[in-house]
Design a protein around this motif. Structure first.
Motif, short mmCIF file in Angstrom:
data_model
loop_
_atom_site.label_atom_id
_atom_site.label_comp_id
_atom_site.label_asym_id
_atom_site.label_seq_id
_atom_site.Cartn_x
_atom_site.Cartn_y
_atom_site.Cartn_z
N SER A 109 0.82 -1.21 0.00
CA SER A 109 0.00 0.00 0.00
C SER A 109 0.86 1.26 0.00
O SER A 109 0.46 2.28 -0.58
CB SER A 109 -0.96 0.01 1.19
OG SER A 109 -0.25 0.15 2.39
N MET A 110 2.03 1.22 0.63
CA MET A 110 2.91 2.38 0.63
C MET A 110 3.46 2.64 -0.77
O MET A 110 3.53 3.79 -1.21
CB MET A 110 4.05 2.18 1.64
CG MET A 110 3.57 2.27 3.06
SD MET A 110 4.74 1.92 4.39
CE MET A 110 6.32 2.13 3.75
N ILE A 111 3.85 1.58 -1.48
CA ILE A 111 4.35 1.73 -2.85
C ILE A 111 3.24 2.24 -3.76
O ILE A 111 3.45 3.13 -4.59
CB ILE A 111 4.94 0.40 -3.36
CG1 ILE A 111 6.21 0.07 -2.58
CG2 ILE A 111 5.21 0.46 -4.86
CD1 ILE A 111 6.77 -1.30 -2.83
N LYS A 112 2.05 1.71 -3.60
CA LYS A 112 0.90 2.15 -4.40
C LYS A 112 0.63 3.63 -4.17
O LYS A 112 0.36 4.38 -5.11
CB LYS A 112 -0.33 1.31 -4.04
CG LYS A 112 -1.54 1.62 -4.86
CD LYS A 112 -2.69 0.71 -4.47
CE LYS A 112 -3.93 1.06 -5.25
NZ LYS A 112 -5.06 0.22 -4.84
N HIS A 113 0.72 4.06 -2.92
CA HIS A 113 0.49 5.47 -2.59
C HIS A 113 1.52 6.39 -3.24
O HIS A 113 1.19 7.47 -3.72
CB HIS A 113 0.51 5.65 -1.06
CG HIS A 113 0.35 7.07 -0.63
ND1 HIS A 113 -0.87 7.69 -0.68
CD2 HIS A 113 1.23 7.96 -0.15
CE1 HIS A 113 -0.73 8.94 -0.24
NE2 HIS A 113 0.55 9.12 0.10
N ILE A 114 2.77 5.95 -3.30
CA ILE A 114 3.84 6.73 -3.90
C ILE A 114 3.58 6.94 -5.39
O ILE A 114 3.75 8.05 -5.91
CB ILE A 114 5.21 6.07 -3.68
CG1 ILE A 114 5.59 6.16 -2.19
CG2 ILE A 114 6.29 6.71 -4.53
CD1 ILE A 114 6.79 5.32 -1.81
N PHE A 115 3.15 5.89 -6.07
CA PHE A 115 2.99 5.96 -7.52
C PHE A 115 1.64 6.52 -7.97
O PHE A 115 1.42 6.76 -9.14
CB PHE A 115 3.23 4.59 -8.16
CG PHE A 115 4.69 4.21 -8.13
CD1 PHE A 115 5.61 4.86 -8.92
CD2 PHE A 115 5.14 3.20 -7.30
CE1 PHE A 115 6.96 4.53 -8.89
CE2 PHE A 115 6.47 2.84 -7.26
CZ PHE A 115 7.39 3.52 -8.06
N THR A 116 0.71 6.73 -7.04
CA THR A 116 -0.59 7.28 -7.43
C THR A 116 -0.70 8.76 -7.11
O THR A 116 -1.77 9.34 -7.25
CB THR A 116 -1.74 6.52 -6.75
OG1 THR A 116 -1.55 6.58 -5.33
CG2 THR A 116 -1.81 5.10 -7.23
N LYS A 117 0.37 9.39 -6.70
CA LYS A 117 0.35 10.84 -6.40
C LYS A 117 0.26 11.65 -7.65
O LYS A 117 0.74 11.41 -8.67
CB LYS A 117 1.59 11.24 -5.62
CG LYS A 117 1.50 10.86 -4.18
CD LYS A 117 2.67 11.46 -3.45
CE LYS A 117 2.55 11.21 -1.97
NZ LYS A 117 3.61 11.79 -1.22
#
Length: 117
Positions: A109-117
């Protein structure tokens, strides 16, 4: 010998405290609070009244709770792993409320959050 803050125990499980080094002992939950009793060094035992717990952060892998961190109102964090972590968290929830139990973000979820900014 450390005197217990609880007069009635609801749950006792074996546990590990990660505080610099791993310390082994048992967690005791009762009507007054959370206690970790160290097997080797009683002076390293931890006693936290329910009113002093600000938040409990759980690390979940799949459906299994790996570790949980207790954040106190004095801004101190204790990291624990125990035999029956789900039962410990259920018992804690009865005393501190479900709103204080928080799931730590997973790596995915942290990686997903980084790439969806």
């Amino acid at each position: 010998m450390v005197e217990s803050i609880n007069t009635q125990l609801e749950l006792t499980v074996t546990a590990t405290l990660f505080l610099g080094t791993q310390q082994y002992g048992k967690i005791q939950l009762g009507e007054q609070g959370f206690e970790f009793i160290n097997k080797q060094a009683q002076r390293n035992s931890v006693q936290i009244p329910w009113t002093d717990i600000e938040q409990v952060i759980t690390e979940v892998a799949g459906k299994k709770v790996k570790r949980y961190t207790i954040q106190t109102t004095r801004n101190v964090r204790y990291v624990f792993a125990s035999k029956d972590a789900k039962e410990v968290l259920r018992t804690m929830r009865d005393h501190i409320g479900a709103e204080k139990l928080v799931r730590a973000p997973s790596l995915k979820s942290m990686i997903k959050h980084i790439f969806t900014k």
